[in-house]
Design a protein around this motif. Structure first.
Motif, PDB file in Angstrom:
ATOM      1  N   LEU A  68       0.848  -1.197   0.000  1.00  0.00           N
ATOM      2  CA  LEU A  68       0.000   0.000   0.000  1.00  0.00           C
ATOM      3  C   LEU A  68       0.882   1.245   0.000  1.00  0.00           C
ATOM      4  CD1 LEU A  68      -3.065   0.725   0.228  1.00  0.00           C
ATOM      5  CD2 LEU A  68      -2.652   1.055   2.689  1.00  0.00           C
ATOM      6  N   PRO A  69       0.858   2.034  -1.074  1.00  0.00           N
ATOM      7  CA  PRO A  69       1.612   3.298  -1.068  1.00  0.00           C
ATOM      8  C   PRO A  69       1.102   4.235   0.016  1.00  0.00           C
ATOM      9  CG  PRO A  69       0.957   2.677  -3.309  1.00  0.00           C
ATOM     10  CD  PRO A  69       0.216   1.783  -2.369  1.00  0.00           C
ATOM     11  N   VAL A  70       1.948   5.157   0.465  1.00  0.00           N
ATOM     12  CA  VAL A  70       1.570   6.114   1.496  1.00  0.00           C
ATOM     13  C   VAL A  70       0.410   6.979   0.976  1.00  0.00           C
ATOM     14  CG1 VAL A  70       2.340   8.056   2.909  1.00  0.00           C
ATOM     15  CG2 VAL A  70       3.912   6.164   2.398  1.00  0.00           C
ATOM     16  N   GLY A  71      -0.648   7.036   1.763  1.00  0.00           N
ATOM     17  CA  GLY A  71      -1.808   7.854   1.408  1.00  0.00           C
ATOM     18  C   GLY A  71      -2.790   7.186   0.477  1.00  0.00           C
ATOM     19  N   ALA A  72      -2.511   5.973   0.031  1.00  0.00           N
ATOM     20  CA  ALA A  72      -3.404   5.289  -0.908  1.00  0.00           C
ATOM     21  C   ALA A  72      -4.421   4.442  -0.158  1.00  0.00           C
ATOM     22  CB  ALA A  72      -2.599   4.416  -1.863  1.00  0.00           C
TER      23      ALA A  72
END
Length: 534
Positions: A311-315
């Motif tokens: 999970l990318p940051v903020g996604a």
């Protein structure tokens, strides 16, 4: 001769023909196989689907007409999908296990001319694994169009050890692979060469994570890059080689750098960022100094390795990335697990293939070929070939291979040393003056007047040191170091003679050690103080 049994698929295309006399004008492999006078087939096990029963009846009759002594046994096997490897192999394995066959009393030929390509591959695998204990036979029609002719047949020998050319070529390919991983350097260290051979096999056969351990400058980054290049040459990876030094990742920036972030994920995130793991998709990710990662990053790395998702940051939606991981470290990760600074589950995942690269001081026999390699690299970078004169090369190697030289920076020290000498070399030749100046520079870099201090300088005078062979000096230095770590002469003796003492009926390790020290004019008290007990 033993009775001969043949196992063969009915060829729904090759064996098919019009039901009439004209069928004899066509070469049909199953029928032609029974026509060979030098193949007296007693039993023909014909595998076919229920839907091809009429064709099987006709072929069975024709085999009986050309070879009355051949008994045709029909074996019906229906495949839901004849191109599904798992289904075909599974059903053929069941068939092979149930086949009534006595290898001691009869010979078996497995005919692989008919059937789908998947079926042929499965028969090959089952024969190679001896589930079908026989040999493979391949048939083909005559060159001239003559349906009445049986054509020709050939046995395929699965014993690869008999094919010298194949074995030689395989060995050469292995040698080229290991040489490639060593950047073409003719290394002499047996232990190092054996390790590289293992790495070559792992790289060729596995996509599991690889852990490279060893001191800074031992060549972990270079080796990881060569592994990627080798796998790319063999078309085992298609993506890029992405390298990151985890020691440079700190705080929130570590998550963003590794896993990417969405636009607006945090203050300053004006645009979205892909992240290093996404960049390594279909390729290879090298995480150098992985022991420097925080526990949160370690947890996400573990999930990315196992699930290929993160999970990318903020996604709010996960992304995919299929990469092979190579991790590098100069830390003891097992100790990190014990201290709670490294995740046990990640260490277990990385520890499948672990290789420890020795430092340059442990590979002194490889200094000379690496010296030539660094000169070649300098020539490629600068476009100028630099070489040593004979006396200068001998002087440098005598210094470099001296057991007292620590090579604290390992191959980085050597590369920098060659660059300096090549830069100062008058008229493209490194002379003794250049070498002398470089030796002094390395001594200052290592913080010692000589290659390194081993504790003997304070105990022996110059004449005694000069009289010592390098072998004796290394051994004596180890003995003195052991003595200084021991509480008594007896304890030091037990440590030093632990193996040989078990082979003697009586032992006096303290006396044995005392006599050894006396050879060099040394006493126990001189090592730690005269008041120590013996």
């Amino acid at each position: 001769m033993k009775p001969l049994t043949v196992v063969s698929f009915l060829g729904s295309t090759l064996d098919a023909a019009k039901f009439g006399p004209s069928r004899w004008s066509k070469w049909r492999p199953s029928v032609a196989l029974a026509m060979h006078e030098d193949l007296r087939i007693e039993r023909f096990v014909m595998i076919h689907a229920a839907m091809h029963r009429r064709l099987a009846d006709q072929v069975s009759e024709d085999i009986a007409s050309v070879s009355p002594e051949t008994r045709v046994e029909r074996q019906v096997i229906n495949f839901d999908d004849a191109w599904d490897f798992e289904e075909v192999y599974g059903k053929l394995l069941d068939f092979a296990r149930a086949l009534d066959l006595d290898p001691e009393a009869e010979d078996l030929l497995v005919h692989i001319t008919t059937g789908t390509h998947v079926a042929q591959i499965c028969l090959f695998l089952l024969t190679e694994a001896h589930y079908l204990p026989g040999r493979l036979i391949q048939t083909q029609p005559a060159r001239r169009v003559d349906g009445a002719a049986p054509g020709s047949w050939a046995i395929i020998d699965l014993d690869l050890s008999r094919y010298d050319s194949i074995a030689t070529r395989f060995a050469e390919d292995r040698a080229q692979g290991t040489s490639f991983l060593k950047s073409g350097i003719e290394t002499q260290s047996r232990a190092f060469n054996a390790m590289i051979e293992e790495i070559e096999q792992v790289a060729a056969r596995s996509r599991a994570p690889i852990l490279l351990m060893g001191p800074t400058g031992a060549g972990k980054s270079q080796l990881a890059r060569r592994i990627h290049q080798l796998k790319k040459l063999k078309r085992q990876v298609a993506g890029a080689f992405v390298e990151v030094n985890c020691a440079t990742l700190r705080g929130d920036g570590a998550m963003s750098a590794l896993f990417g972030h969405t636009r607006g994920a945090f203050t300053g995130a004006a645009t979205a960022r892909e992240g290093l793991l996404r960049g390594a998709d279909k390729g290879m990710l090298f995480l150098d100094e992985i022991g420097e990662l925080g526990l949160d990053e370690q947890a996400m790395i573990l999930r990315a390795i196992e699930d290929k998702r993160f999970l990318p940051v903020g996604a709010d939606r996960e992304v995919d990335s299929d990469f092979q991981l190579i991790a590098g470290t100069n830390r003891d990760l097992a100790q990190g697990v014990a201290q709670g600074t490294f995740r046990e589950d990640l260490f277990a995942r990385l520890n499948l293939w672990t290789f420890t690269l020795p430092g340059l001081a442990q590979r002194r026999e490889d200094i000379a070929p690496n010296l030539d390699y660094e000169l070649d690299r300098h020539a490629e970078r600068e476009g100028e070939r630099i070489s040593f004169n004979r006396e200068a090369r001998e002087a440098y190697l005598a210094f470099a291979t001296d057991p007292r030289a620590p090579w604290k920076g390992n191959f980085r020290d050597l590369a920098a040393s060659v660059t300096r000498m090549a830069t100062f070399a008058p008229k493209g030749r490194i002379d003794t003056a250049t070498v002398t100046a470089e030796i002094a520079r390395l001594q200052r870099l290592w913080g010692a007047a000589g290659p390194t201090r081993d504790g003997l300088d304070d105990l022996l005078d110059d004449a005694a040191l000069t009289a010592l062979d390098p072998f004796d000096r290394v051994q004596l230095a180890f003995v003195i170091d052991t003595c200084r770590q021991s509480r008594s002469l007896s304890e030091a003796g037990r440590t030093l003679f632990a193996a040989s003492r078990t082979q003697r009926t009586s032992t006096n390790d303290a006396d044995r050690l005392r006599k050894y020290l006396a050879r060099f004019g040394l006493r126990w008290g001189m090592l730690e103080g005269e008041d120590l007990k013996s």
